[in-house]
Structure formats: structure tokens, C-alpha cells
Write a protein that holds these residues in place. Structure first.
Motif, mmCIF file in Angstrom:
data_model
loop_
_atom_site.group_PDB
_atom_site.id
_atom_site.type_symbol
_atom_site.label_atom_id
_atom_site.label_comp_id
_atom_site.label_asym_id
_atom_site.label_seq_id
_atom_site.Cartn_x
_atom_site.Cartn_y
_atom_site.Cartn_z
ATOM 1 N N LYS A 30 0.816 -1.214 0.000
ATOM 2 C CA LYS A 30 0.000 0.000 0.000
ATOM 3 C C LYS A 30 0.845 1.257 0.000
ATOM 4 N N SER A 31 2.078 1.130 0.408
ATOM 5 C CA SER A 31 2.958 2.311 0.421
ATOM 6 C C SER A 31 3.397 2.712 -0.983
ATOM 7 N N SER A 32 3.190 1.812 -1.934
ATOM 8 C CA SER A 32 3.551 2.123 -3.317
ATOM 9 C C SER A 32 2.530 3.105 -3.889
ATOM 10 N N PRO A 33 2.971 4.159 -4.586
ATOM 11 C CA PRO A 33 2.017 5.124 -5.169
ATOM 12 C C PRO A 33 1.119 4.504 -6.250
ATOM 13 N N LYS A 34 1.512 3.349 -6.782
ATOM 14 C CA LYS A 34 0.721 2.688 -7.820
ATOM 15 C C LYS A 34 -0.051 1.485 -7.276
ATOM 16 N N TYR A 35 -0.265 1.444 -5.975
ATOM 17 C CA TYR A 35 -0.892 0.276 -5.356
ATOM 18 C C TYR A 35 -2.269 -0.037 -5.974
ATOM 19 N N LYS A 36 -2.492 -1.338 -6.239
ATOM 20 C CA LYS A 36 -3.769 -1.820 -6.743
ATOM 21 C C LYS A 36 -4.221 -2.990 -5.873
ATOM 22 N N LYS A 37 -5.519 -3.082 -5.638
ATOM 23 C CA LYS A 37 -6.045 -4.168 -4.805
ATOM 24 C C LYS A 37 -5.731 -5.539 -5.397
ATOM 25 N N SER A 38 -5.644 -5.614 -6.718
ATOM 26 C CA SER A 38 -5.379 -6.910 -7.355
ATOM 27 C C SER A 38 -3.993 -7.441 -7.014
ATOM 28 N N TRP A 39 -3.098 -6.561 -6.540
ATOM 29 C CA TRP A 39 -1.773 -7.018 -6.168
ATOM 30 C C TRP A 39 -1.822 -8.018 -5.011
ATOM 31 N N SER A 40 -2.808 -7.893 -4.153
ATOM 32 C CA SER A 40 -2.882 -8.758 -2.969
ATOM 33 C C SER A 40 -4.140 -9.632 -2.961
ATOM 34 N N SER A 41 -4.741 -9.892 -4.143
ATOM 35 C CA SER A 41 -5.904 -10.772 -4.197
ATOM 36 C C SER A 41 -5.470 -12.218 -3.998
ATOM 37 N N ARG A 42 -6.404 -13.068 -3.544
ATOM 38 C CA ARG A 42 -6.066 -14.474 -3.295
ATOM 39 C C ARG A 42 -5.605 -15.162 -4.582
ATOM 40 N N TYR A 43 -6.286 -14.883 -5.665
ATOM 41 C CA TYR A 43 -5.923 -15.504 -6.942
ATOM 42 C C TYR A 43 -4.493 -15.131 -7.328
ATOM 43 N N GLN A 88 0.533 -9.169 -15.135
ATOM 44 C CA GLN A 88 0.321 -7.735 -15.249
ATOM 45 C C GLN A 88 0.752 -7.022 -13.966
ATOM 46 N N ASN A 89 0.465 -7.649 -12.827
ATOM 47 C CA ASN A 89 0.873 -7.057 -11.551
ATOM 48 C C ASN A 89 2.392 -6.988 -11.425
ATOM 49 N N ILE A 90 3.067 -8.026 -11.911
ATOM 50 C CA ILE A 90 4.531 -8.041 -11.866
ATOM 51 C C ILE A 90 5.101 -6.927 -12.747
ATOM 52 N N GLU A 91 4.493 -6.742 -13.915
ATOM 53 C CA GLU A 91 4.921 -5.627 -14.775
ATOM 54 C C GLU A 91 4.790 -4.297 -14.038
ATOM 55 N N ASP A 92 3.653 -4.095 -13.378
ATOM 56 C CA ASP A 92 3.395 -2.815 -12.716
ATOM 57 C C ASP A 92 4.281 -2.611 -11.494
ATOM 58 N N TYR A 93 4.514 -3.691 -10.733
ATOM 59 C CA TYR A 93 5.222 -3.541 -9.459
ATOM 60 C C TYR A 93 6.736 -3.684 -9.613
ATOM 61 N N CYS A 94 7.165 -4.719 -10.364
ATOM 62 C CA CYS A 94 8.600 -5.011 -10.451
ATOM 63 C C CYS A 94 9.291 -4.264 -11.599
ATOM 64 N N PHE A 95 8.586 -4.129 -12.725
ATOM 65 C CA PHE A 95 9.232 -3.557 -13.904
ATOM 66 C C PHE A 95 8.381 -2.442 -14.510
ATOM 67 N N PRO A 96 8.104 -1.396 -13.753
ATOM 68 C CA PRO A 96 7.270 -0.305 -14.295
ATOM 69 C C PRO A 96 7.914 0.394 -15.486
ATOM 70 N N ASN A 97 9.240 0.335 -15.558
ATOM 71 C CA ASN A 97 9.962 0.972 -16.663
ATOM 72 C C ASN A 97 10.488 -0.052 -17.663
ATOM 73 N N GLY A 98 9.985 -1.271 -17.576
ATOM 74 C CA GLY A 98 10.440 -2.329 -18.468
ATOM 75 C C GLY A 98 11.704 -2.985 -17.949
#
Length: 448
Positions: free
Chosen positions: A246-259, A356-366
Motif C-alpha cells: 500500500k505504500s507504493s504510489p501505484k498500489y492496486k487491490k489486485s496485487w494482494s488478491s487471493r488468486y 500484469q501485476n509483476i509488470e506494474d510492481y517489479c518492472f514499471p519501466n520495463g
């Protein structure tokens, strides 16, 4: 003999009166038209035969043109005239018209017929999953052409359909795959002369057959560390982990969904093992031997897979990081059939959301210097193979530990317990070398 039948007989013009007066076995011949007529004994009909020399050749063929009944005389004369014309040109008329008929038949071949023929010829070369994927892509992308002549697929129709399909959200890969399958069918059609040209040969600028960039890309050592550390954050379902997300400015609920939590762990095992995504997603607990096999000399923990392409048993030794992962999952999913279970006892499905979550969280700049940001499960298989090669392994060793189609192992050999045991013992140090290369300084910390 046919030759005697055509050369002996009454010479004269064909008229209905003369034909009607022919007796059984009697022949009427008209040399100017190259025709002979004979009344047959078995049914009293009059048979017409054409007999003439082919110009500039020694061929003197004889062909039956038909039978006289009612008003068919003019039709037979027209056929004889066309045969004479071809013979005067030095062309065998029967060969010419049969070839013309075959061309008509070929040009009317539908895409569905070509697909069935292609399936039949390639049946032994393709697995069931490959055939299923090809049929699905053809039906989905080119379904409205299935019952139309294959010649209807021209440059314009292929180009327009590819651009239309590619423009849909998330459908570029599907457009490329569907076009590759169609190209194979059209090459088959061209080989058997159903069409003269394959439209794909005239569309080099389309770049349909250029592999997606992520397929030939692997992660650099520091990017592997970024991925693992990102997975530690994303897959941690504790309050501390969620607060960190949640401390990430790009936080999304899907990052921590059970699936997604289960999806991250699939990705981790893909990273360690280099196997195909469907082989890992369908892994069951009865295939995981955390205690090894006490009947063997060395109790090396391992898990078994059924290779999706070879339909063959394949064993992977469990390294320390894999063991940490399996123990964690066992504690979480102790009563489930599948290792990566979701919604009770169902195996996990698509990993698109997790990727998609990994792209957003780990590699936002590719990754790889921003060359691409397309993170897909296939990337991890190429990543594993690339690091195995960088560790000094031969291509044969890389194929052996990735369950590649070029292993050339017999199915019977792959099903024996002795082979499974030798495979585990031989490959353990190879997997450890790759894992050490991938994880670097954080090896063993993941779920440690």
C-alpha cells in the motif's frame, strides 16, 4: 482390338439415319472428324470413339467419347472438334481436359478441406495440444473462410484480417499465432497446387512471423533479483506485506488478491524449474515427493510432471528454494489435490493478472534497459534455459533439464523408475547451478 475397331468399318458422314441403320458389331467411320461409331451387342447402343494422331509425335490415342441416344450426336461432334483442335496443336486432348478439371477441383477446395488434409498428413508430427491450438486459432480468426474456396484468401483479406485482429485489446499474440497457422495451411495448398501463390509471401512488411520480443529475452542477474524481491512483497499475505504494498504510489487491490497470491507462487516455481506453464499449473501433491524415494540409494526429493508435448514422465529434483516453496504451500493447501489450488480444490487458471501485476510492481519501466515490459510465463522458460547455457551447460544438458522436445528419449524409457531415479540424481547439481545464477545473493531467502 481398339485400333482395328477404329480403322475398319464403313466410311461416311454421321447422320441419324445411318446411325439408326447400323447393325450389331457394324462400325461407321468419319476420318475427317476422327470419329468411329459402333453398335454394341450388350445393350444395342452406339458407342463413339475418337482416334487420331497427335501432331509432331508418335502418339495415336483412342478415347471413348460417349454413346448415341436421341439428340447427343451434336454434343459428341463438338467434343471431337475440340479434341481435333488440341491434337493439331500437338497436345493430348484427354490429358489437357483432365488437367483442366483437376485445376477446377483444386481451385474450389475450401479452407476446411485443406485443414482436414493438413491434419491427416501432419498427424504423427503434431501432438494433440498442437492440433487443438491450431484448430482453435483457425476457427476463431478465419472461421468465416472455412467453407469458402481457399483462393478467396488473397493479400487484401489476409492483411485486413490481421490488422483488425491485432488492433483488439490483448489480441496481438493471437493474431500472430492465427496467421502463422494459416500460413502453414496455405503453404500446403500451394505445394499441392490448390493455389498458385501464398499471399503471405507477398506481405513481408506485415512481420506476422516475427517472434514476440519477450520470447527471445531473458532477465539479467539484477532483474532476476528484482523479480524475486518483488514476488516476496507481492506474495506476502501478512499485514506487513500488504502495508508495504500500500505504500507504493501505484498500489492496486489486485496485487494482494487471493488468486494473484497463488499466481505469484506458480511464477516462482516456473523461475526455478524452467518448465512449461501448464505443466506447473496442473501439478498435484501426489506428484511431489518431499521425502524422496526410500527404495533408492539416495533419497533425493523430487516432483514428477507429464510433459505436455512428449506425453512422457519427467522428474525434477527439488532444490533448497523449491523445498522452501513446497513446504510453505503444503502448510497453506494441506487438504487440496493441486499444489496451486484456488477456489477450494480447483487448479489455478490464467496467470495474466499476476503477470500484469509483476509488470506494474517489479518492472514499471520495463526490463533489459526498457527494451520490453511484456512479462509472460514463457519468458521464465527462456530465462532458465539462457542461464543454464551461461553456466557452461551444453545444449544437450539444457534440453535434458527443460524437458525439451529434442531430448529424443523413448516414451518407454521415460516411464521406468530406474530412468526417473538416474535423471534426478544426475540433474540435481545442474538445477542448483541455474538457481544460484538466477537468484544471486538472495539464494535460499525466498520463504526461508
Amino acid at each position: 482390338m481398339v485400333y482395328e475397331w477404329c480403322t475398319k468399318g464403313i466410311e461416311g458422314m454421321f447422320t441419324e439415319a445411318r446411325l439408326n441403320n447400323l447393325k450389331v458389331g457394324q462400325v461407321l467411320k468419319d476420318s475427317t472428324e476422327g470419329l468411329s461409331a459402333k453398335r454394341l451387342a450388350r445393350n444395342s447402343k452406339i458407342a463413339f470413339r475418337w482416334h487420331k494422331r497427335i501432331r509432331n509425335s508418335k502418339d495415336y490415342p483412342t478415347y471413348t467419347l460417349g454413346y448415341y441416344s436421341g439428340g447427343s450426336l451434336n454434343d459428341i461432334r463438338m467434343i471431337a472438334l475440340s479434341y481435333n483442335s488440341k491434337a493439331d496443336e500437338g497436345i493430348n486432348p484427354r490429358d489437357f481436359y483432365e488437367n483442366l478439371e483437376r485445376q477446377k477441383e483444386r481451385s474450389s477446395k475450401t479452407l476446411r478441406e485443406v485443414l482436414k488434409e493438413y491434419e491427416r498428413r501432419k498427424y504423427e508430427d503434431n501432438t494433440e495440444s498442437t492440433r487443438k491450438e491450431r484448430n482453435g486459432q483457425i476457427n476463431s480468426m478465419w472461421g468465416d473462410y472455412l467453407d469458402r474456396p481457399i483462393s478467396d484468401l488473397n493479400i487484401s483479406s489476409v492483411d485486413n484480417r490481421f490488422q483488425e485482429w491485432k488492433s483488439q485489446r490483448g489480441a496481438e499474440v493471437s493474431a500472430r499465432n492465427g496467421s502463422r497457422h494459416l500460413n502453414s495451411l496455405l503453404n500446403h495448398a500451394k505445394k499441392f497446387k490448390y493455389i498458385n501463390d501464398n499471399p503471405f509471401d507477398q506481405l513481408p512488411e506485415l512481420k506476422i512471423f516475427k517472434h514476440e520480443r519477450y520470447r527471445n529475452i531473458y532477465l539479467l542477474p539484477n532483474e532476476n533479483v528484482t523479480l524475486i524481491e518483488g514476488l516476496m512483497d507481492l506474495a506476502d499475505d501478512s499485514n506487513i506485506g500488504i502495508e508495504k504494498l500500500k505504500s507504493s504510489p501505484k498500489y492496486k487491490k489486485s496485487w494482494s488478491s487471493r488468486y494473484s497470491l497463488v499466481g505469484y507462487r506458480v511464477i516462482e516455481l516456473l523461475l526455478y524449474s524452467g518448465m512449461r506453464v501448464n505443466e506447473i499449473k496442473s501439478l498435484r501433491w501426489d506428484q511431489v515427493k518431499l521425502e524422496g524415494n526410500t527404495d533408492w540409494d539416495k533419497d533425493i526429493p523430487y516432483f514428477e510432471l507429464n510433459l505436455s508435448k512428449q506425453k512422457q514422465r519427467f522428474a525434477i529434483p527439488i532444490t533448497k528454494s523449491m523445498m522452501n516453496l513446497f513446504k510453505f504451500l503444503k502448510a497453506k493447501n494441506y487438504d487440496s489435490t493441486y499444489v496451486f489450488a484456488i477456489d477450494g480444490d480447483q487448479q489455478i487458471g490464467s496467470l495474466r493478472r499476476a503477470c500484469q501485476n509483476i509488470e506494474d510492481y517489479c518492472f514499471p519501466n520495463g526490463f533489459r534497459g526498457g527494451e520490453t515490459n511484456k512479462f509472460m510465463p514463457q519468458l521464465l522458460r527462456h530465462n532458465f534455459a539462457s542461464h543454464a547455457s551461461n553456466c557452461g551447460m551444453t545444449p544437450q544438458q539444457v534440453s535434458a533439464i527443460t524437458g525439451h522436445a529434442t531430448m529424443n528419449l523413448s516414451r518407454n524409457l521415460g516411464a521406468t523408475e530406474n530412468y526417473i531415479h538416474n535423471l534426478i540424481e544426475t540433474n540435481l547439481h545442474l538445477y542448483e547451478r541455474v538457481e544460484s545464477s538466477i537468484l544471486g545473493h538472495i539464494a535460499g531467502e525466498w520463504f526461508g
